[in-house]
Scaffold this motif. Sequence first.
Motif, mmCIF file in Angstrom:
data_model
loop_
_atom_site.group_PDB
_atom_site.id
_atom_site.type_symbol
_atom_site.label_atom_id
_atom_site.label_comp_id
_atom_site.label_asym_id
_atom_site.label_seq_id
_atom_site.Cartn_x
_atom_site.Cartn_y
_atom_site.Cartn_z
ATOM 1 N N GLY A 70 0.810 -1.213 0.000
ATOM 2 C CA GLY A 70 0.000 0.000 0.000
ATOM 3 C C GLY A 70 0.837 1.253 0.000
ATOM 4 O O GLY A 70 0.510 2.240 -0.675
ATOM 5 N N LEU A 118 0.866 3.953 -3.023
ATOM 6 C CA LEU A 118 0.563 5.365 -2.797
ATOM 7 C C LEU A 118 1.673 6.249 -3.344
ATOM 8 O O LEU A 118 1.416 7.289 -3.958
ATOM 9 N N TYR A 136 -7.707 6.297 0.570
ATOM 10 C CA TYR A 136 -7.153 5.203 1.367
ATOM 11 C C TYR A 136 -7.920 5.060 2.683
ATOM 12 O O TYR A 136 -8.186 3.945 3.143
ATOM 13 N N PHE A 178 -4.337 -0.641 2.858
ATOM 14 C CA PHE A 178 -4.949 0.674 2.927
ATOM 15 C C PHE A 178 -4.679 1.393 4.253
ATOM 16 O O PHE A 178 -4.540 2.616 4.283
ATOM 17 N N GLY A 219 -1.236 2.728 4.193
ATOM 18 C CA GLY A 219 -1.203 3.801 3.206
ATOM 19 C C GLY A 219 -1.675 5.130 3.766
ATOM 20 O O GLY A 219 -1.199 6.193 3.350
#
Length: 427
Positions: A278, A282, A298, A329, A332
């Motif tokens: 993640g 990103l 996110y 996520f 992130g």
Amino acid sequence: MINLIDGFDLLVTSFVGPPITREWGLSPSSVGVLLSGGLAGMAIGGLLLAPLADRAGRRRLTLGCVALASLGMLAAALSQDFGQLLACRVVTGAAVGAMAASLPVLTSEYANHRRRGLVVALITTGYGLGSVIAGIASTLLLSSFGWRSVFVFGCVVTAILFAVALRYLPESMDYLVARRPRHALDKLNRILASMGRAPVADLPAVPSAATSRKVVLDSLFRGSNAVRTVLVWVAFVAAQLMFYFASSWTPSLLLKAGMSSQQGISGGVLLSLGGVTGAVLLGLLVSRVGPRRLTAAYFGIGALALILFSFSLGTLATALVAAVLVGLFLNGTVTGINVIVPDLYPAEARATALGLAVAVSRLGAVLAPLAAGFLLQAGWTPGSMFRIFAIPGVIGAVATLLLARFGRASRNSPARPETAEKEVAEA
């Protein structure tokens, strides 16, 4: 590498928590306190130690904190009761908290503007990788040598990294120009030479110390900048609530849901691997989408992933897939905020500003394991706990979207001192 070791040192308790619980007969609430010890230490480090980076130098502070983390891990391995181990985790967390504020700033200073978001995101993947290594080390060492051996392993690796950093870690050029320690010009020219740049005859001019202090205050607490700072804090607290609940309690909650100890560790490792993915994702997307809107997305998807995880605990394969999504996520969101913050403040205030944000955000990091421990002791099911911790995701998404509106410094705040940075860059 330093962030990787930080992730190991901070999150290792998540994996060795079950055997410690069995050996010392700890209650779920006590386990929550133990898991929160390192996170509380991070708040202390972010608040009290991180500002020293703007005065003593990012390199010096980082080296000192690496040494302190190694000693904290050794002391944890030698602890004889709950109180001693908790104190050791606080000390280690303080070292990690100071580095968490200093390293993204140092990294962003050496990165070019176009790839700065990607570089900072890659640095933050170290936490996830450190957690993965903690899980693997726990799997290999626990059955044969016990939980203390995992802390010894962390101590040795951290000490080795200290020796490497002592040789290769550079000082911040912004710090050398703004603070002008002894032999600052010689140090700056050595750094420029290592980068293939021509030396400079004199240090660039910088604003006076009084102006710098005024810049710091205006950047944090004056006018619309105060709104911006509060939004950063709200988003950071929400991100830490979700991330540290999942990373601290996933192995134990999977065990509580009926899985084996090995399956619980596997779930924690997969969550950490998802976190690494993640953060990298990103970093690749941030220059195209924009860090604030991407981080808000996110947050929202991370909340949905926690809800999905809560309904998948009865099936191993589905739970492990959901763990990857949760890590992807949730980590992130933390990465996204680390990308956002350094660009919001002037060079001489970045570590202080990020350190203060890190310290405030640790309120969420400390509360998450504590609250989870008390909820579990009160009879909440693992699934319901994952669902309740999805709520901060909605709050974080709203705060980050509002930050996209209030994210720029107000025009009546003092101008960012770019002159020194430009002159060094031109040299």
